[in-house]
Design a protein around this motif. Sequence first.
Motif, short mmCIF file in Angstrom:
data_model
loop_
_atom_site.label_atom_id
_atom_site.label_comp_id
_atom_site.label_asym_id
_atom_site.label_seq_id
_atom_site.Cartn_x
_atom_site.Cartn_y
_atom_site.Cartn_z
N ARG A 123 0.83 -1.20 0.00
CA ARG A 123 0.00 0.00 0.00
C ARG A 123 0.88 1.26 0.00
NH1 ARG A 123 -5.42 0.52 1.39
NH2 ARG A 123 -5.95 2.34 2.65
N THR B 45 -7.74 8.10 1.83
CA THR B 45 -7.41 7.05 0.86
C THR B 45 -8.29 7.14 -0.38
OG1 THR B 45 -8.77 5.51 2.16
CG2 THR B 45 -6.41 5.40 2.48
N ASN B 48 -6.48 9.82 -2.78
CA ASN B 48 -5.41 9.36 -3.66
C ASN B 48 -5.76 8.07 -4.41
OD1 ASN B 48 -4.84 7.18 -2.05
ND2 ASN B 48 -2.69 7.69 -1.72
N LEU B 50 -6.65 5.13 -3.53
CA LEU B 50 -6.40 3.79 -2.99
C LEU B 50 -7.73 3.08 -2.75
CD1 LEU B 50 -3.50 4.26 -0.37
CD2 LEU B 50 -3.39 2.90 -2.44
N GLU B 51 -8.76 3.88 -2.48
CA GLU B 51 -10.10 3.31 -2.31
C GLU B 51 -11.02 3.91 -3.37
OE1 GLU B 51 -11.45 1.06 -0.45
OE2 GLU B 51 -9.98 0.73 1.14
#
Lengths: 221, 241
Positions: A123, B45, B48, B50-51
């Motif tokens: 991550r 998140t 950016n 990521l989710e």
Amino acid sequence: MFSYTFQWKQALAKLPLMLDGALVTIEIALLSMAIGIVLAVVLTGFRLSNNRFLVAITTTWVELARNTPALFQIYMAHFGVASFGVHFSPYVSLLIGITFNNAGYLSENFRGALKAIPDTQARAARSLGMSAVQAFGYVVLPQMLRIAFLPMTNQMVWAILMTSLGITVGMNFDLYGVTQDLNALTFRTFELFALAAVIFYVMTKIIQIGARLIATRLFRY
Amino acid sequence: MIEIENVRKSFGPLEVLKGIDLTVQKGEVLTIIGGSGSGKSTLLTCINGLEPIDSGRIKVDGTEVHARGTDLNKLRTKLGIVFQQWNAFPHLTVMENVMLAPRKVLGIGKAEAAAIAEKQLSHVGLGDKLDVYPSRLSGGQQQRMAIARALAMSPGYMLFDEVTSALDPQLVGEVLDTLRMLASEGMTMICVTHEMKFAREVSDRVAFFSKGVMAEIGTPQQIFDAPQNPETAAFVKMTQN
Ligand SMILES: Nc1ncnc2c1ncn2[C@@H]1O[C@H](COP(=O)(O)OP(=O)(O)OP(=O)(O)O)[C@@H](O)[C@H]1O
Ligand SMILES: [Mg+2]
């Protein structure tokens, strides 16, 4: 009565031939490890994918590799596939059999190693802009190989020893094959096989010591 | 500029973001406060990418984060993010940790990447730890390394998610000082934090999140001294004792 007289000289005269055989043994072990590691990484990737077909490939491979005799695996790679009209040389069959075995065991080792690496590592890599492949290659894989290094060393030793099974598919120019042929010619059975055992022992010891040296150089963290 | 428009996001049946609207201007320092589980980390998140989000829009410098065809890897180079857990790459030295993404993502040469890493690490006070492995660093040092690692990409924005929460109390100060320094240099920042004193000091605006809703937003004075929303008032009162 014990009537066998040792004739070490005669056996030692064959040492150069046996060492040539040992080189072939090392070659097979190294190749089977190199290809086996790549295949194991791919199999591990399959296992982690959500694709049922890919997961099934890995499961079947790992189960067969770990729960059937290595002899069976090498035999299948020669006589088994021959039933379907595929003919490999003894060298190739032996290589395939050992590689199959290596990949199965290593894939399990890699899977265990991956579990020890927190998801947050990938991550963090992704959040720096790395692609999934980069994150795996630069961040996860090196850590995985470190954790799996000792099991990999063991597998390499095992690969060296497994080459002796090549005899069953007619392999005759690796260490064990050469020894067997010399035995048929000279009948110095004990001397020749004792010598072969010593060479096997020295090879596997060198691998273990070498691996330890590499590990201390490679893994300084 | 980061523009967040009516963003909704659920994890299964649990709606974590219930329509967030928020704009962060270039140069602004925004802190987000709020109770556990209110959706603060999730929002970062999502920013950016990521989710994924369920509906609404997030734009960074005009680029829609969750639009199909957006190059997320490229977008993320503009958005530095540092997490509560610093996630040092243990197999790389401090220097290599910082050099990795500039080299592999931005394609910068080794010498130049080394110069960037050295500069950023000195900047956060780790100029003497370049060749050390992270395991030799304290938590506070590792967190500062993570900040330098993000800064090495020359991001336009920095997102910080409770970067001091996992630290021993005596190490919190050094990391907060680093954030203060960045704020004073004009870095655009979104900081999720439980450090109320810090939030009051550095923020241009403070947003209070509660159960997936941005309940209140205003200057530190408004939020801490004269909150309008009773929940904000209760939260501020609770955290100041
Ligand atoms: N990946 C996930 N899967 C399922 N639920 C999640 C996931 N991530 C977060 N949640 C849930 O979403 C809610 C909001 O989580 P989030 O981490 O955004 O809260 P937070 O405001 O950052 O809280 P904290 O102050 O504790 O960090 C929580 O109830 C959490 O359990
Ligand atoms: Mg959080």
